[in-house]
Scaffold this motif. Structure first.
Motif, short mmCIF file in Angstrom:
data_model
loop_
_atom_site.label_atom_id
_atom_site.label_comp_id
_atom_site.label_asym_id
_atom_site.label_seq_id
_atom_site.Cartn_x
_atom_site.Cartn_y
_atom_site.Cartn_z
N UNK A 46 0.81 -1.21 0.00
CA UNK A 46 0.00 0.00 0.00
C UNK A 46 0.84 1.27 0.00
N UNK A 47 2.05 1.19 0.52
CA UNK A 47 2.89 2.38 0.64
C UNK A 47 3.83 2.55 -0.54
N UNK A 48 3.62 1.76 -1.60
CA UNK A 48 4.54 1.85 -2.73
C UNK A 48 4.52 3.23 -3.37
N UNK A 49 3.32 3.83 -3.46
CA UNK A 49 3.24 5.15 -4.09
C UNK A 49 3.97 6.19 -3.27
N UNK A 50 3.89 6.08 -1.94
CA UNK A 50 4.61 7.03 -1.08
C UNK A 50 6.11 6.84 -1.25
N UNK A 51 6.54 5.59 -1.34
CA UNK A 51 7.97 5.33 -1.53
C UNK A 51 8.45 5.92 -2.86
N UNK A 52 7.65 5.73 -3.90
CA UNK A 52 8.03 6.29 -5.20
C UNK A 52 8.08 7.81 -5.16
N UNK A 53 7.08 8.42 -4.50
CA UNK A 53 7.08 9.87 -4.41
C UNK A 53 8.29 10.39 -3.65
N UNK A 54 8.63 9.72 -2.56
CA UNK A 54 9.80 10.14 -1.79
C UNK A 54 11.07 10.01 -2.62
N UNK A 55 11.14 8.94 -3.40
CA UNK A 55 12.32 8.76 -4.26
C UNK A 55 12.43 9.90 -5.27
N UNK A 56 11.29 10.27 -5.87
CA UNK A 56 11.31 11.35 -6.85
C UNK A 56 11.75 12.67 -6.23
N UNK A 57 11.42 12.85 -4.94
CA UNK A 57 11.84 14.09 -4.29
C UNK A 57 13.35 14.22 -4.22
N UNK A 93 8.79 15.39 -13.08
CA UNK A 93 8.17 14.22 -13.68
C UNK A 93 7.06 13.70 -12.78
N UNK A 94 7.31 13.72 -11.46
CA UNK A 94 6.28 13.28 -10.53
C UNK A 94 5.02 14.13 -10.60
N UNK A 95 5.19 15.43 -10.87
CA UNK A 95 4.01 16.29 -10.99
C UNK A 95 3.17 15.90 -12.20
N UNK A 96 3.82 15.54 -13.31
CA UNK A 96 3.05 15.08 -14.46
C UNK A 96 2.32 13.78 -14.15
N UNK A 97 3.00 12.91 -13.43
CA UNK A 97 2.37 11.67 -12.99
C UNK A 97 1.14 11.98 -12.15
N UNK A 98 1.31 12.96 -11.24
CA UNK A 98 0.21 13.38 -10.37
C UNK A 98 -0.94 13.95 -11.19
N UNK A 99 -0.61 14.77 -12.19
CA UNK A 99 -1.64 15.38 -13.03
C UNK A 99 -2.47 14.31 -13.72
N UNK A 104 12.92 19.51 -3.10
CA UNK A 104 14.13 18.76 -3.48
C UNK A 104 15.31 19.64 -3.86
N UNK A 105 15.17 20.96 -3.76
CA UNK A 105 16.25 21.82 -4.22
C UNK A 105 17.58 21.55 -3.50
N UNK A 106 17.59 21.39 -2.17
CA UNK A 106 18.89 21.10 -1.53
C UNK A 106 19.49 19.78 -1.97
N UNK A 107 18.65 18.82 -2.34
CA UNK A 107 19.18 17.49 -2.68
C UNK A 107 19.46 17.36 -4.16
N UNK A 108 18.69 18.05 -4.98
CA UNK A 108 18.67 17.73 -6.41
C UNK A 108 19.42 18.74 -7.25
N UNK A 109 20.28 19.54 -6.65
CA UNK A 109 21.03 20.48 -7.47
C UNK A 109 22.01 19.72 -8.37
#
Lengths: 362, 109
Positions: free
Chosen positions: A71-82, A252-258, B40-45
């Motif tokens: 269930x938390x896969x989407x959260x993990x993916x979002x955190x990775x994208x961050x 890219x995550x924002x487009x996914x979100x859209x 993500x700015x601090x991490x993704x520069x």
């Protein structure tokens, strides 16, 4: 005269204070944040549903490691994208490149303003609710076009152009279907449209009064959301990822979100316009009548309204996810032909037929 | 005069009350999209850059020319023809509104 002027000024001051309190106070921020939280949770559920249903259709295992049942896969993916690097193409337009995803997200989020989850459970019960939604849904393709243009990549450019052409082509049949519904309901308010379907249970749904409009609306919604068989703007085998090719990380995550926000909005609008919205829709039975003696009927009613609306909406999410793995992708000329030469005259005929019946019934 | 002023204020208050959530929502929505861009700015520069990394995707060979080439002006009327039906739909809404008024006023054949 002096007394009158003082009284008028006092009344004006009082009105202004009330006005400022109502408009700019904290009274509106809590419902808006609650709505945004609900939207976020629903998007996470949709991502999980898509992966699980796709895995079932293809007889393989879906997400299973992040949290129970994945269930938390989407959260993990979002955190990775961050934490991913934000790569900016050297020959692109950096300002447009950054603004594109934001415009798409903002325009889709605004659509949730007028979606009713209950009789008084809507953020803005405007008298022009569906008109506002149609106007706002015209803005998202501008963001996609900006993304495609600013990447200075041939694949992205073609993807952006396809997104704009597709959205414009299918927006008009969709609008005609909405017009027919509002004509039947004598109102452009989403709450009024739901109330107009509440008399005879599910026999009163606009689904039965507008079967052609329902099908055209479904097809146009899929095209608006760029879901298979209408995912030409992305088209992995042809355009890499279309307008998203040059994007990485959270953009890219924002487009996914859209993509998923748009799908959720369309499903909720199918529910509101054609399937009776929040009503339980069992004919001639008042579900809440059994609880009239209880003071908790308000909260229970609100909970049931949300549950019923989302249940109907997720039916269409299921349909769109299933369609993804059953139909092949169209060509661009087939797509435009379907929109302009088939759906447009059918929806226009449906609208004229509805108008004729409304006039005859006078 | 007092009644007139009260009416004006009442109308103004009703109008702003109806659109108040939209005004506030218009402020919150950009935040919803800009905060993920800022976090993500601090991490993704860009830690390391080289020409191949920042060049446009072209399956390994050098991109030939600009992706946004100049096109013949005679193609321009085609998107204009796309946009015209979009404008006409707006007038359909006005027509629907007038028809609704006709129905509510109980006029007709």
């Amino acid at each position: 005269m002096i007394i009158d002027r003082v009284q008028v000024e006092a009344i004006n001051s009082f009105s202004n204070l009330e006005l400022l309190k109502e408009v700019y106070g904290l009274i509106w921020i809590l419902p808006i944040l609650t709505l945004l939280l609900g939207i976020t949770i629903e998007v996470l559920v949709i991502v999980w549903l898509e992966r699980e249903i796709s895995a079932s259709i293809q007889q393989r295992i879906g997400p299973e490691y992040a949290g129970p049942l994945g269930l938390l896969q989407a959260i993990a993916d979002g955190t990775k994208l961050l934490f991913k690097e934000d790569i900016l193409p050297s020959r692109g337009d950096i300002p447009l490149f950054s603004i594109g995803p934001s415009i798409a997200v903002i325009s889709i989020l605004l659509s949730f303003l007028v979606i009713p989850l209950g009789y008084r459970f809507v953020l803005a019960d405007l008298s022009i609710g569906v008109f506002l939604w149609i106007a706002i849904s015209s803005i998202a393709p501008i963001g996609l076009l900006m993304a495609g243009y600013s990447s200075n990549n041939k694949y992205s450019f073609l993807g952006g152009l396809r997104a704009a052409a597709q959205s414009i082509s299918y927006e008009i049949p969709l609008t005609f279907c909405v017009l027919a519904i509002s004509l039947l309901s004598n109102s452009l308010s989403t709450v009024d449209i739901v109330e107009a379907q509440s008399k005879y249970g599910f026999f009163g749904w606009n689904l039965w009064r507008q079967p052609i409009g329902f099908l055209v609306f479904l097809i146009s919604s899929l095209a608006e959301c760029e879901r298979l068989p209408f995912d030409l703007p992305e088209a992995e085998e042809e355009l890499v990822a279309g307008y998203q090719t040059e994007y990485s990380g959270i953009k890219y995550g924002l487009f996914y979100l859209v993509s998923y926000l748009n799908l959720l909005v369309s499903s909720l609008f199918v529910t509101v316009l054609y399937l009776g919205g929040w009503n339980l829709s069992i004919p001639y039975i008042s579900f809440f009548g059994f609880f009239q003696m209880n003071k908790m009927v308000g909260i229970l009613e609100m909970t049931m309204s949300i549950f019923i609306t989302l249940t109907k909406a997720y039916l269409f999410l299921f349909i769109s996810i299933t369609i993804r793995w059953t139909l092949p992708r169209m060509r661009m000329d087939q797509l435009l032909n379907l929109g302009w030469k088939f759906l447009l005259p059918i929806s226009l005929g449906n609208l004229l037929l509805t108008t004729s019946f409304q006039l005859v019934s006078l | 005069f007092g009644s007139y002023a009260i009416t004006i204020n009442g109308y103004e208050s009703a109008f702003l009350s109806e659109f108040a959530p939209i005004c506030i929502y218009l402020v919150i929505s950009p935040l919803v999209s800009l905060i993920p861009l800022g976090v993500p700015f601090p991490f993704a520069s860009n830690s390391s850059t080289y020409p191949e990394k920042l060049s446009a995707y072209e399956r390994g060979f050098n991109p030939s020319g600009d992706a946004r080439s100049r096109f013949d002006i005679r193609f321009y009327p085609v998107p204009i023809l796309f946009i015209i039906p979009d404008q006409e739909v707006t007038f359909f809404f006005l027509g629907q509104y007038l028809l609704t008024r006709l129905i509510c006023l109980d006029l007709g054949p």
